[in-house]
Motif scaffolding. Structure first.
Motif, PDB file in Angstrom:
ATOM      1  N   THR A 198       5.944   2.646   3.835  1.00 27.28           N
ATOM      2  CA  THR A 198       4.541   2.804   3.463  1.00 27.28           C
ATOM      3  C   THR A 198       4.283   4.139   2.773  1.00 27.28           C
ATOM      4  O   THR A 198       3.375   4.248   1.959  1.00 27.28           O
ATOM      5  CB  THR A 198       3.617   2.695   4.691  1.00 27.28           C
ATOM      6  OG1 THR A 198       3.990   3.684   5.636  1.00 27.28           O
ATOM      7  CG2 THR A 198       3.698   1.302   5.301  1.00 27.28           C
ATOM      8  N   ARG A 199       5.080   5.147   3.137  1.00 30.93           N
ATOM      9  CA  ARG A 199       4.944   6.465   2.522  1.00 30.93           C
ATOM     10  C   ARG A 199       6.340   7.047   2.336  1.00 30.93           C
ATOM     11  O   ARG A 199       7.234   6.791   3.124  1.00 30.93           O
ATOM     12  CB  ARG A 199       4.124   7.409   3.395  1.00 30.93           C
ATOM     13  CG  ARG A 199       2.674   7.000   3.551  1.00 30.93           C
ATOM     14  CD  ARG A 199       1.826   8.034   4.267  1.00 30.93           C
ATOM     15  NE  ARG A 199       1.918   9.389   3.756  1.00 30.93           N
ATOM     16  CZ  ARG A 199       1.280   9.857   2.679  1.00 30.93           C
ATOM     17  NH1 ARG A 199       0.516   9.072   1.977  1.00 30.93           N
ATOM     18  NH2 ARG A 199       1.417  11.109   2.305  1.00 30.93           N
ATOM     19  N   VAL A 250       5.366  10.455  -2.953  1.00 32.64           N
ATOM     20  CA  VAL A 250       5.198  11.754  -3.581  1.00 32.64           C
ATOM     21  C   VAL A 250       6.587  12.283  -3.901  1.00 32.64           C
ATOM     22  O   VAL A 250       7.399  12.519  -3.010  1.00 32.64           O
ATOM     23  CB  VAL A 250       4.439  12.735  -2.664  1.00 32.64           C
ATOM     24  CG1 VAL A 250       4.384  14.124  -3.286  1.00 32.64           C
ATOM     25  CG2 VAL A 250       3.044  12.208  -2.365  1.00 32.64           C
ATOM     26  N   GLY A 261       4.023   1.434  -8.902  1.00 30.59           N
ATOM     27  CA  GLY A 261       4.427   2.836  -8.878  1.00 30.59           C
ATOM     28  C   GLY A 261       5.899   3.018  -8.608  1.00 30.59           C
ATOM     29  O   GLY A 261       6.557   3.837  -9.256  1.00 30.59           O
ATOM     30  N   THR A 305       2.142  13.297 -10.374  1.00 32.49           N
ATOM     31  CA  THR A 305       1.222  12.485  -9.579  1.00 32.49           C
ATOM     32  C   THR A 305       2.002  11.560  -8.655  1.00 32.49           C
ATOM     33  O   THR A 305       3.140  11.178  -8.950  1.00 32.49           O
ATOM     34  CB  THR A 305       0.317  11.616 -10.489  1.00 32.49           C
ATOM     35  OG1 THR A 305       1.146  10.775 -11.293  1.00 32.49           O
ATOM     36  CG2 THR A 305      -0.561  12.481 -11.382  1.00 32.49           C
ATOM     37  N   PRO A 306       1.383  11.174  -7.532  1.00 34.27           N
ATOM     38  CA  PRO A 306       2.040  10.218  -6.630  1.00 34.27           C
ATOM     39  C   PRO A 306       2.174   8.856  -7.303  1.00 34.27           C
ATOM     40  O   PRO A 306       1.432   8.536  -8.237  1.00 34.27           O
ATOM     41  CB  PRO A 306       1.086  10.118  -5.438  1.00 34.27           C
ATOM     42  CG  PRO A 306       0.141  11.246  -5.563  1.00 34.27           C
ATOM     43  CD  PRO A 306       0.105  11.625  -7.005  1.00 34.27           C
ATOM     44  N   HIS A 307       3.122   8.066  -6.844  1.00 33.11           N
ATOM     45  CA  HIS A 307       3.221   6.687  -7.311  1.00 33.11           C
ATOM     46  C   HIS A 307       2.773   5.788  -6.166  1.00 33.11           C
ATOM     47  O   HIS A 307       3.028   6.077  -5.001  1.00 33.11           O
ATOM     48  CB  HIS A 307       4.619   6.340  -7.841  1.00 33.11           C
ATOM     49  CG  HIS A 307       5.750   6.889  -7.042  1.00 33.11           C
ATOM     50  ND1 HIS A 307       6.253   8.148  -7.213  1.00 33.11           N
ATOM     51  CD2 HIS A 307       6.468   6.343  -6.043  1.00 33.11           C
ATOM     52  CE1 HIS A 307       7.237   8.357  -6.367  1.00 33.11           C
ATOM     53  NE2 HIS A 307       7.382   7.286  -5.638  1.00 33.11           N
ATOM     54  N   ARG A 308       2.071   4.718  -6.555  1.00 32.75           N
ATOM     55  CA  ARG A 308       1.450   3.860  -5.548  1.00 32.75           C
ATOM     56  C   ARG A 308       1.811   2.404  -5.781  1.00 32.75           C
ATOM     57  O   ARG A 308       1.837   1.936  -6.919  1.00 32.75           O
ATOM     58  CB  ARG A 308      -0.060   4.028  -5.588  1.00 32.75           C
ATOM     59  CG  ARG A 308      -0.511   5.394  -5.129  1.00 32.75           C
ATOM     60  CD  ARG A 308      -2.035   5.515  -5.119  1.00 32.75           C
ATOM     61  NE  ARG A 308      -2.460   6.740  -4.480  1.00 32.75           N
ATOM     62  CZ  ARG A 308      -2.508   7.928  -5.083  1.00 32.75           C
ATOM     63  NH1 ARG A 308      -2.179   8.033  -6.348  1.00 32.75           N
ATOM     64  NH2 ARG A 308      -2.901   9.001  -4.418  1.00 32.75           N
ATOM     65  N   ASP A 357       0.821  -1.212   0.000  1.00 37.02           N
ATOM     66  CA  ASP A 357       0.000   0.000   0.000  1.00 37.02           C
ATOM     67  C   ASP A 357       0.864   1.276   0.000  1.00 37.02           C
ATOM     68  O   ASP A 357       0.387   2.355   0.347  1.00 37.02           O
ATOM     69  CB  ASP A 357      -0.961   0.001   1.193  1.00 37.02           C
ATOM     70  CG  ASP A 357      -0.243  -0.024   2.542  1.00 37.02           C
ATOM     71  OD1 ASP A 357       0.972  -0.320   2.585  1.00 37.02           O
ATOM     72  OD2 ASP A 357      -0.903   0.252   3.562  1.00 37.02           O
ATOM     73  N   TYR A 358       2.084   1.155  -0.441  1.00 42.61           N
ATOM     74  CA  TYR A 358       3.024   2.277  -0.504  1.00 42.61           C
ATOM     75  C   TYR A 358       2.459   3.419  -1.343  1.00 42.61           C
ATOM     76  O   TYR A 358       1.834   3.216  -2.376  1.00 42.61           O
ATOM     77  CB  TYR A 358       4.342   1.787  -1.121  1.00 42.61           C
ATOM     78  CG  TYR A 358       5.223   2.877  -1.644  1.00 42.61           C
ATOM     79  CD1 TYR A 358       5.986   3.662  -0.777  1.00 42.61           C
ATOM     80  CD2 TYR A 358       5.302   3.143  -3.007  1.00 42.61           C
ATOM     81  CE1 TYR A 358       6.802   4.669  -1.260  1.00 42.61           C
ATOM     82  CE2 TYR A 358       6.115   4.145  -3.496  1.00 42.61           C
ATOM     83  CZ  TYR A 358       6.866   4.906  -2.623  1.00 42.61           C
ATOM     84  OH  TYR A 358       7.665   5.902  -3.094  1.00 42.61           O
ATOM     85  N   GLU A 359       2.702   4.650  -0.860  1.00 39.23           N
ATOM     86  CA  GLU A 359       2.404   5.849  -1.643  1.00 39.23           C
ATOM     87  C   GLU A 359       3.612   6.761  -1.569  1.00 39.23           C
ATOM     88  O   GLU A 359       4.101   7.074  -0.478  1.00 39.23           O
ATOM     89  CB  GLU A 359       1.181   6.575  -1.109  1.00 39.23           C
ATOM     90  CG  GLU A 359       0.895   7.841  -1.912  1.00 39.23           C
ATOM     91  CD  GLU A 359      -0.326   8.582  -1.427  1.00 39.23           C
ATOM     92  OE1 GLU A 359      -1.359   8.469  -2.080  1.00 39.23           O
ATOM     93  OE2 GLU A 359      -0.226   9.250  -0.381  1.00 39.23           O
TER      94      GLU A 359
END
Length: 138
Positions: A117-118, A35, A48, A41-44, A31-33
């Motif tokens: 995760t982020r 920026v 991503g 745009t963010p990569h997920r 569930d990584y996001e």
């Protein structure tokens, strides 16, 4: 005994410097996001992070990161880094220039269960553009 998060960052940078996309992706949660302020745009998720890595490794096949400083705060890690590489492929609609670039940046990571995760990537885009000859020296 070294802090586990400091060891994690060291291992993560080793993976990034290996340019092995699958090895790097293993450090990121499903569930990584992420920026990256240089991207629209963010990569997920794993897809991503793979896409982001592919873009940067295509543009700079010799990209090498150095750990300048690590700041720990619980599950948050701030990595102050520098990187260098030769611009040998297109990036952000900029064709290869063959120029060597030196970039500095900061990455803020949030960790959970030993995975990222982020991430927030803040780096010197203006410095990159100056190194590529697209902005004047100040």
């Amino acid at each position: 005994m070294p802090d586990p998060n400091t060891q994690f960052v060291s291992q993560l940078l080793d993976a990034w410097n290996s340019h092995n996309v699958e090895r790097i992706t293993a450090f990121y949660a499903r569930d990584y996001e992420g920026v990256d302020l240089a991207q629209a745009t963010p990569h997920r998720g794993p897809a991503g992070i793979r896409q982001m890595l592919s873009q940067y490794f295509h543009a700079f096949p010799d990209l090498d990161f150095q750990n300048d400083e690590v700041i720990l705060n619980g599950t948050r890690v701030v990595l102050v880094w520098s990187a260098r590489g030769t611009h040998q492929g297109g990036l952000m609609n900029i064709p290869a220039t063959g120029r060597l670039v030196n970039i500095r940046g900061i990455t803020v990571l949030t960790l959970r269960d030993g995975l990222v995760t982020r991430a927030l990537y803040l780096w010197d885009l203006a410095g990159l553009l100056r190194s590529l000859g697209l902005l004047p020296e100040l």
